[in-house]
Design an enzyme around this catalytic site. Structure first.
Site, PDB file in Angstrom:
ATOM      1  N   GLY A  87      22.081  88.927 -30.043  1.00 58.76           N
ATOM      2  CA  GLY A  87      22.579  87.991 -29.031  1.00 58.76           C
ATOM      3  C   GLY A  87      21.653  86.798 -28.844  1.00 58.76           C
ATOM      4  O   GLY A  87      20.630  86.662 -29.527  1.00 58.76           O
ATOM      5  N   GLN A  88      22.008  85.949 -27.871  1.00 66.33           N
ATOM      6  CA  GLN A  88      21.269  84.691 -27.670  1.00 66.33           C
ATOM      7  C   GLN A  88      19.793  84.941 -27.352  1.00 66.33           C
ATOM      8  O   GLN A  88      18.915  84.306 -27.926  1.00 66.33           O
ATOM      9  CB  GLN A  88      21.917  83.886 -26.524  1.00 66.33           C
ATOM     10  N   ILE A 138      25.496  96.486 -31.878  1.00 66.66           N
ATOM     11  CA  ILE A 138      26.698  97.071 -32.466  1.00 66.66           C
ATOM     12  C   ILE A 138      27.150  96.257 -33.674  1.00 66.66           C
ATOM     13  O   ILE A 138      27.858  96.743 -34.524  1.00 66.66           O
ATOM     14  CB  ILE A 138      27.892  97.191 -31.471  1.00 66.66           C
ATOM     15  N   TYR A 182      30.696  89.268 -13.474  1.00 65.64           N
ATOM     16  CA  TYR A 182      29.359  89.305 -14.065  1.00 65.64           C
ATOM     17  C   TYR A 182      28.296  89.399 -12.975  1.00 65.64           C
ATOM     18  O   TYR A 182      27.374  90.224 -13.045  1.00 65.64           O
ATOM     19  CB  TYR A 182      29.191  88.021 -14.891  1.00 65.64           C
TER      20      TYR A 182
HETATM   21  N1  SER Z   1      23.872  81.940 -18.371  1.00 69.55           N
HETATM   22  C1  SER Z   1      24.705  82.946 -17.815  1.00 69.55           C
HETATM   23  C2  SER Z   1      26.129  82.586 -17.883  1.00 69.55           C
HETATM   24  O1  SER Z   1      26.424  81.410 -17.842  1.00 69.55           O
HETATM   25  C3  SER Z   1      24.342  83.199 -16.381  1.00 69.55           C
HETATM   26  O2  SER Z   1      23.431  84.238 -16.371  1.00 69.55           O
HETATM   27  O3  SER Z   1      26.946  83.448 -17.924  1.00 69.55           O
END
Ligand code: SER
Length: 318
Positions: free
Chosen positions: A12-13, A36, A144
């Site tokens: 990931g990033q 994964i 989130y």
């Molecule tokens: N950079 C993230 C997002 O934009 C925030 O934690 O989802």
């Protein structure tokens, strides 16, 4: 004791950059990258890689035991925009991934220390937006953000109840060029550089004056390694630390880019991500991180823009 580090979400990033930095510091063979999906970028380079889902608790347990893993960085998650499109999967991955690790850290195995990322998204529309304090109202309105706030509570709970050495940072939007972001609301601040260099124009999905806390990836990786290196007694906050780099709006970022690419043009077409951004802080008070483990950011807006233009230019020409 020799450190054996497992980074979950390694492609990931943040994962790619963190694996590279940890391998540099602790040696390739001592940092196991896990995801994964395989590393299709080839960026992770030399060193062990395992295909692993953080939701597969048995496979996780076996990897930790057989590899003698002493530290886990659990980065696998859906980001804010993707989570809104798939709330149930977001909750499952973001929450149960963390719980699996915290449970394994509780037992008598080799695992001694856990890093887990929280976010500015853990705050919400009722939070004070300027210089948001470490301890304040937190009523996130995004899926989130809800998962991040709940995760922070779990981290503190495991620390208080089981003595788990878990450490966490509330990352601002992260900006880098080695890895690609995906599914975040702050991703515009990465995309803009590719468009500026390739076509000279960019249509931003946030409005011109949407101010958000951001950070250059180098600073974020340095913060992550330094909170994990700090003596346990310095880590007084076991939910998650506020962390600040630089705050800016799309308009001010565009102006900073125009200092280097004078013909660069930006236009605005806000979409559903605007509501997410509007519920987050504009700037962050990170004095607890500064006091407890010596945090200080190195990148302001100008330096960030210079580094991104140089890095993205080399990448697209390379
Ligand atoms: N950079 C993230 C997002 O934009 C925030 O934690 O989802």
């Amino acid at each position: 004791m020799q450190k054996r580090i497992l980074v979950i979400g390694a492609t990931g990033q943040i994962g790619i950059e963190l694996v590279l930095a940890l391998r540099e510091k602790y040696g390739n063979e001592n940092v196991i990258a896990a995801d994964i999906r395989p590393d299709s970028t080839g960026l992770l380079g030399e060193g062990p890689f395992v295909t692993l889902s953080v939701l597969d608790k048995e496979a996780l347990e076996e990897t930790i035991r057989t590899q003698g893993v002493t530290e886990v960085y659990q980065l696998a998650a859906l980001l804010s925009a993707t989570s809104e499109k798939n709330p149930v999967l977001a909750w499952d991955l973001n929450m149960n991934g963390l719980l699996n690790i915290l449970e394994l850290a509780k037992h008598d195995g080799p695992l001694r220390k856990v890093f887990w990322p929280s976010s500015i998204a853990a705050f919400g529309p009722t939070t004070p937006r300027h210089q948001t304090p470490q301890t304040t109202v937190m009523e996130p309105s995004s899926v989130y953000g809800i998962s991040k706030l709940a995760g922070e509570r779990w981290c503190e709970y495991y620390h208080l109840k089981h003595g788990t050495d878990v450490r966490s940072i509330r990352y601002p939007g992260l900006i880098g060029f080695r890895s690609e972001p995906g599914g975040g609301t702050t991703d515009y601040a990465v995309d803009i550089f590719y468009h500026a260099l390739k076509s000279g124009s960019y249509t931003c999905f946030l409005s011109a004056e949407t101010e958000l806390p951001m950070m250059m990836m180098e600073d974020a990786i340095r913060a992550t390694i330094s909170i994990m290196d700090a003596p346990a007694e310095h880590i007084r906050i076991r939910s998650s630390y506020n962390l600040a780099g630089v705050s800016f709006t799309p308009a001010s970022l565009a102006r900073a880019i125009q200092c280097h690419i004078s013909h660069f043009a930006i236009s605005y077409q806000p979409d559903f991500r605007q509501a997410l951004a509007d519920s987050w802080p504009c700037s962050i008070d990170d004095s607890a991180a500064r006091t407890d483990w010596g945090w200080s950011p190195a990148y302001g807006l100008e330096r960030l823009v210079e580094a991104m233009l140089e890095g993205v230019r080399a990448k697209i020409s390379g």
